[in-house]
Scaffold this active site. Sequence first.
Site, PDB file in Angstrom:
ATOM      1  NE  ARG A 194      -3.306 -76.518  68.342  1.00 19.53           N
ATOM      2  CZ  ARG A 194      -4.350 -76.007  67.701  1.00 19.53           C
ATOM      3  NH1 ARG A 194      -4.697 -76.471  66.517  1.00 19.53           N
ATOM      4  NH2 ARG A 194      -5.062 -75.036  68.244  1.00 19.53           N
ATOM      5  CB  ILE A 195      -0.156 -82.100  62.933  1.00 19.38           C
ATOM      6  CG1 ILE A 195      -1.280 -82.400  63.939  1.00 19.38           C
ATOM      7  CG2 ILE A 195       0.470 -83.402  62.427  1.00 19.38           C
ATOM      8  CD1 ILE A 195      -2.495 -83.124  63.355  1.00 19.38           C
ATOM      9  NE  ARG A 249     -10.098 -86.387  58.160  1.00 20.41           N
ATOM     10  CZ  ARG A 249      -9.511 -86.643  59.335  1.00 20.41           C
ATOM     11  NH1 ARG A 249      -8.312 -87.198  59.371  1.00 20.41           N
ATOM     12  NH2 ARG A 249     -10.131 -86.358  60.463  1.00 20.41           N
ATOM     13  CD  GLU A 261      -9.489 -93.253  56.202  1.00 17.24           C
ATOM     14  OE1 GLU A 261      -9.998 -93.401  57.329  1.00 17.24           O
ATOM     15  OE2 GLU A 261      -8.597 -92.443  55.951  1.00 17.24           O
ATOM     16  CG  HIS A 269      -7.518 -92.902  60.200  1.00 14.13           C
ATOM     17  ND1 HIS A 269      -8.323 -92.160  59.388  1.00 14.13           N
ATOM     18  CD2 HIS A 269      -7.117 -92.039  61.170  1.00 14.13           C
ATOM     19  CE1 HIS A 269      -8.420 -90.916  59.832  1.00 14.13           C
ATOM     20  NE2 HIS A 269      -7.688 -90.826  60.917  1.00 14.13           N
TER      21      HIS A 269
HETATM   22  C1  8YV Z   1      -9.081 -89.583  64.801  1.00 20.17           C
HETATM   23  C2  8YV Z   1      -8.118 -87.907  63.130  1.00 20.17           C
HETATM   24  O1  8YV Z   1      -8.829 -90.876  65.191  1.00 20.17           O
HETATM   25  O2  8YV Z   1      -8.281 -86.263  64.844  1.00 20.17           O
HETATM   26  C3  8YV Z   1      -8.420 -86.550  63.668  1.00 20.17           C
HETATM   27  O3  8YV Z   1      -8.781 -85.687  62.836  1.00 20.17           O
HETATM   28  O4  8YV Z   1      -7.949 -88.061  61.973  1.00 20.17           O
HETATM   29  C4  8YV Z   1      -7.983 -89.150  63.907  1.00 20.17           C
HETATM   30  O5  8YV Z   1      -6.727 -89.257  64.434  1.00 20.17           O
HETATM   31  C5  8YV Z   1     -10.436 -89.533  64.181  1.00 20.17           C
HETATM   32  O6  8YV Z   1     -10.703 -88.326  63.569  1.00 20.17           O
HETATM   33  C6  8YV Z   1     -11.487 -89.800  65.205  1.00 20.17           C
HETATM   34  O7  8YV Z   1     -12.757 -89.303  64.864  1.00 20.17           O
END
Ligand code: 8YV
Length: 319
Positions: A158-159, A239, A268, A286
């Site tokens: 999707r992204i 990630r 992180e 992030h």
């Molecule tokens: C979130 C993200 O802010 O959706 C995800 O996987 O990496 C982030 O954008 C984060 O995971 C919140 O738990």
Amino acid sequence: MSEKILITRRLPDTVLAAAEARFDVVLRDNTQPMTEDELKVALAAYDGILPTLGDPFTAEVFAAVPEPRCHVLANFGVGYNHINVSAATAAGILVSNTPGAVTDATADIALTLMLMSARRASEGERMLRARNWHGWHPTQMLGLHMSGKVVGIVGMGRIGKAIAHRAHHGFGMEVVFLNRSPVEDAGVPARQLNSLSEVMSTADIVVIAVPGSPATRYLINAEALSAMRETSHLINIARGDIVEEAALIDALQSGQIAGAGLDVYENEPEVPEALRTLENVTLLPHLGTAALEVRTAMGMMAVENLFAFFDGKALPNKL
Ligand code: 8YV
């Protein structure tokens, strides 16, 4: 009596209100992930948990609590690399995530980093703030012109598709990509390539958009980076541990690549000193989904999964 739910970090007020209207909610108001020991206690003490980024639900955590009170983890976020889903399933615990809610905002941050890295925006801002800008001239701070260049997307989910859409329609970029299964429709004209090295060597900007998992850890290592050109940029919005940070630092220091834009890091919130002092890298904390309506949509999606579970229905976003 209402079910007892643990929420591991503060969520937007409307999300908390929705959860509190139905559940007995305990909010852990802390910026750090939970520890494994805290999670073991939580599995025994709560009916459900709404975990957030990095809460380490390892196989060892599940094994330590053979008869958990908790049977549902409604993760806040699409990425669930911090949850061992097969160990959860074996322990009789269902897990859900929040796909869809994060897509556009995360793609927007990818484009932000692409532009910032290509056009040296953070380097320029640092120069100006340090009073080192002594006047404009025609060959000052020249960067990569994105229009018409090639974007290489690693992971066409999707992204990845939302990034391809923005790059193609907004900047007339040619799209190439790598995906473990064939993608019939990338949404825009795009070429699926056969190997990582082909994507790395073909693209002017490589964007990492695969999920984090043991299988993708250090996918982008020294060998992968060596296929990139010295005019190319690497962007990571997925990630941190997909990119071997030490190898990336070498590539940025040696001029193997022109620049990088990062929203995520191996450990992180630790960011190595070497990255923080390099000029040719843009570093964001992030921010992928950091907009109130997005975090609200993610939270409501997680809460809806809890509602479904306690209504005895299938989880809408079960993993
Ligand atoms: C979130 C993200 O802010 O959706 C995800 O996987 O990496 C982030 O954008 C984060 O995971 C919140 O738990």
